[in-house]
Design a protein around this motif. Structure first.
Motif, PDB file in Angstrom:
ATOM      1  N   THR A  76      -1.783   0.460  -0.368  1.00 48.99           N
ATOM      2  CA  THR A  76      -1.098  -0.176   0.768  1.00 48.99           C
ATOM      3  C   THR A  76      -1.611  -1.585   1.015  1.00 48.99           C
ATOM      4  O   THR A  76      -0.963  -2.382   1.663  1.00 48.99           O
ATOM      5  N   LYS A  77      -2.839  -1.878   0.502  1.00 53.84           N
ATOM      6  CA  LYS A  77      -3.387  -3.206   0.789  1.00 53.84           C
ATOM      7  C   LYS A  77      -4.292  -3.642  -0.357  1.00 53.84           C
ATOM      8  O   LYS A  77      -5.061  -2.845  -0.894  1.00 53.84           O
ATOM      9  N   VAL A  78      -4.170  -4.921  -0.727  1.00 49.45           N
ATOM     10  CA  VAL A  78      -5.057  -5.506  -1.742  1.00 49.45           C
ATOM     11  C   VAL A  78      -5.872  -6.587  -1.029  1.00 49.45           C
ATOM     12  O   VAL A  78      -5.302  -7.524  -0.474  1.00 49.45           O
ATOM     13  N   LEU A  79      -7.185  -6.416  -0.995  1.00 49.09           N
ATOM     14  CA  LEU A  79      -8.015  -7.378  -0.245  1.00 49.09           C
ATOM     15  C   LEU A  79      -8.032  -8.729  -0.955  1.00 49.09           C
ATOM     16  O   LEU A  79      -8.185  -8.787  -2.180  1.00 49.09           O
TER      17      LEU A  79
ATOM     18  N   GLU B  27      -0.496  -5.133  -6.420  1.00 49.40           N
ATOM     19  CA  GLU B  27       0.311  -5.393  -5.218  1.00 49.40           C
ATOM     20  C   GLU B  27       0.475  -4.103  -4.434  1.00 49.40           C
ATOM     21  O   GLU B  27       0.482  -3.012  -5.020  1.00 49.40           O
ATOM     22  N   PRO B  28       0.651  -4.201  -3.099  1.00 45.84           N
ATOM     23  CA  PRO B  28       0.964  -2.997  -2.321  1.00 45.84           C
ATOM     24  C   PRO B  28       2.215  -2.327  -2.898  1.00 45.84           C
ATOM     25  O   PRO B  28       3.161  -3.023  -3.300  1.00 45.84           O
TER      26      PRO B  28
ATOM     27  N   LEU C  42      -9.204  -2.263  -2.978  1.00 43.50           N
ATOM     28  CA  LEU C  42      -7.904  -1.635  -2.708  1.00 43.50           C
ATOM     29  C   LEU C  42      -7.996  -0.699  -1.502  1.00 43.50           C
ATOM     30  O   LEU C  42      -9.027  -0.075  -1.275  1.00 43.50           O
ATOM     31  N   GLU C  43      -6.894  -0.614  -0.745  1.00 49.47           N
ATOM     32  CA  GLU C  43      -6.797   0.404   0.304  1.00 49.47           C
ATOM     33  C   GLU C  43      -5.570   1.257   0.022  1.00 49.47           C
ATOM     34  O   GLU C  43      -4.578   0.771  -0.524  1.00 49.47           O
TER      35      GLU C  43
ATOM     36  N   GLU D  57      -2.688   4.598   0.948  1.00 46.07           N
ATOM     37  CA  GLU D  57      -1.841   5.174   1.989  1.00 46.07           C
ATOM     38  C   GLU D  57      -2.532   6.349   2.676  1.00 46.07           C
ATOM     39  O   GLU D  57      -2.414   6.565   3.865  1.00 46.07           O
TER      40      GLU D  57
END
Length: 441
Positions: free
Chosen positions: A11-14, A25-26, A79-80, A82
């Motif tokens: 869901t998120k790329v720092l 990419e998300p 990386l984050e 879902e």
């Protein structure tokens, strides 16, 4: 137990991370790391520690890519995801009469009815589990990956009392389970939800003394215990044999646990078993001083959170202005359980010239409670409690009333709906700094 493992959706790329450099990419999803499918965030962290990673990744369009990464050992990809679990949640098969999930009205958001008893969420986020639902291979994994500390709902150590509470014949093995942790030098933080007439009195004493037996050595198997009053709502089944905690019962439990705490401090040099703040609120007694809580091992369970909040406020209040330029009036909503405890904060804010903060302390008719902690207030409670009042220019409410990362209250009303019905902006606040900022800026 068959687990369908889904690719781990990003869901998120720092920014400026390894993953950002590579072009993640998300919407992308990780299928395997060095040939292994991660079941959850724990596997992911474990597998990503290596210096050379071969990843199979699906992009948002579903196309598969093979990626090789060389990095420092233990360096994070950035990386984050879902969700923390890429397979299925380990559901709970107990039927504790005080379970909050069973004390809700039907027809609400699905996520409210998921009963987790999942050791992975316990390890990652400190949610409590009972240890009654674990197949042997999960015990092996806890040992292998040294997943410690875990947070365990003990409630009672006497087998027949715990079986009666959890309505699960396996619940009686709790002392053997804790011994298993002790033998492997792994730790748990325990909680005891006190249900008057079932696990209080001599049973509570037995439980705390049994748990204290495991609080020794360099890595005590039981690191701390939180003693919490049962929280009841009007949706619970009539046959659940539960009695709410009243003022007299709260005073009795405080006295009982205090005398045990003296013993624990004498033998361990630590309080070891703590009472949740709610006991003191229900008993209408002063909260223990801040020094009592040591390093706040059970703060997420409401042990010392009021003292911690008062302390953070006292520090932040040193930067409060003496006056603000324009007159401002705001409404601060809290659960009526903390009304008395938060008076010093209210008085200090109102010393600022031109600032008027009105505290509205509410109980929850939605849950049918006369004393309510802030986190349980619903949109409906706020609407009933605030309608027709002069609310000033904004309503400040602690973000803990909202579903995690969401704008909904527990009854599914949204902040926007509440604001439009009350014709006043509603601002969720996270912590002391935001409270001060929203009052003065």
């Amino acid at each position: 137990m068959s687990h369908a493992i889904r690719p781990a959706k990003i869901t998120k790329v720092l920014p400026e991370s390894i993953a950002a450099e590579i072009g993640f990419e998300p919407g992308d999803a990780i299928v395997t790391i060095n040939g292994n499918r991660p079941r959850d965030l724990i596997d992911y962290q474990f597998l990503c520690a290596d210096e050379v990673l071969e990843l199979e990744v699906l992009d948002a369009a579903g196309k598969s890519h093979q990626i090789e990464i060389e990095k420092d050992y233990d360096e994070d990809l950035g990386l984050e995801f879902e969700t923390a679990l890429f397979d299925n949640l380990i559901q709970c098969n107990n039927r504790c009469p005080f379970c909050f999930i069973d004390q809700q009205p039907p027809g609400k958001r699905q996520s409210l009815y998921l009963k987790d008893d999942d050791y992975r969420l316990s390890f990652l986020y400190g949610s409590y589990l009972t240890l009654t639902n674990l197949p042997p291979k999960e015990w092996e994994r806890i040992e292998q990956l040294r997943l410690s500390p875990l947070y365990v709902s003990v409630h009672a150590t006497e087998p027949e009392v715990r079986v009666r509470l959890l309505k699960n014949p396996r619940a009686g093995q709790i002392l053997q389970h804790i011994e298993w942790f002790q033998q492997r030098r792994l730790q748990i933080h325990a909680q005891v939800v006190v249900c008057p007439g079932i696990n209080d009195g001599i049973h509570l004493e037995r439980t705390l003394l049994d748990l204290a037996h495991f609080h020794r050595g360099e890595t005590p198997a039981v690191a701390s215990v939180a003693v919490v009053p049962v929280g009841l709502t009007r949706f619970r089944p009539a046959e659940d044999e539960l009695i709410p905690v009243d003022r007299a019962k709260a005073q009795e439990v405080i006295a009982q646990v205090r005398s045990l705490q003296d013993k624990f401090r004498a033998s361990f040099g630590s309080t070891f078993a703590w009472l949740a703040d709610e006991w003191f609120l229900i008993a209408q007694e002063e909260l223990p001083p801040e020094s009592h809580y040591e390093d706040y091992p059970q703060i997420d369970n409401g042990v010392g959170s009021i003292r911690a909040f008062l302390k953070q406020f006292a520090i932040a209040a040193q930067n409060l202005p003496a006056k603000i330029a324009l007159p401002r009036k705001v409404t601060w909503v809290v659960g009526n359980a903390v009304e008395h405890a938060f008076q010093p904060i209210l008085q200090r804010l109102n010393q600022v010239v031109n600032l008027q903060v009105n505290m509205v302390a509410l109980c929850s008719n939605y849950w049918g409670q006369s004393i309510t902690v802030t986190g349980l207030l619903t949109g409906q409670d706020l609407l009933e409690g605030l309608q027709g009042k002069d609310l000033g220019e904004r309503i400040l409410l602690p973000a803990m009333m909202l579903k995690q990362g969401d704008t909904c209250f527990l009854d599914d009303m949204t902040i926007a709906e509440l604001a439009s019905k009350l014709k006043t902006p509603v601002v969720p606040i996270r912590g002391v700094e935001e409270l001060i900022e929203m009052c003065t800026q």
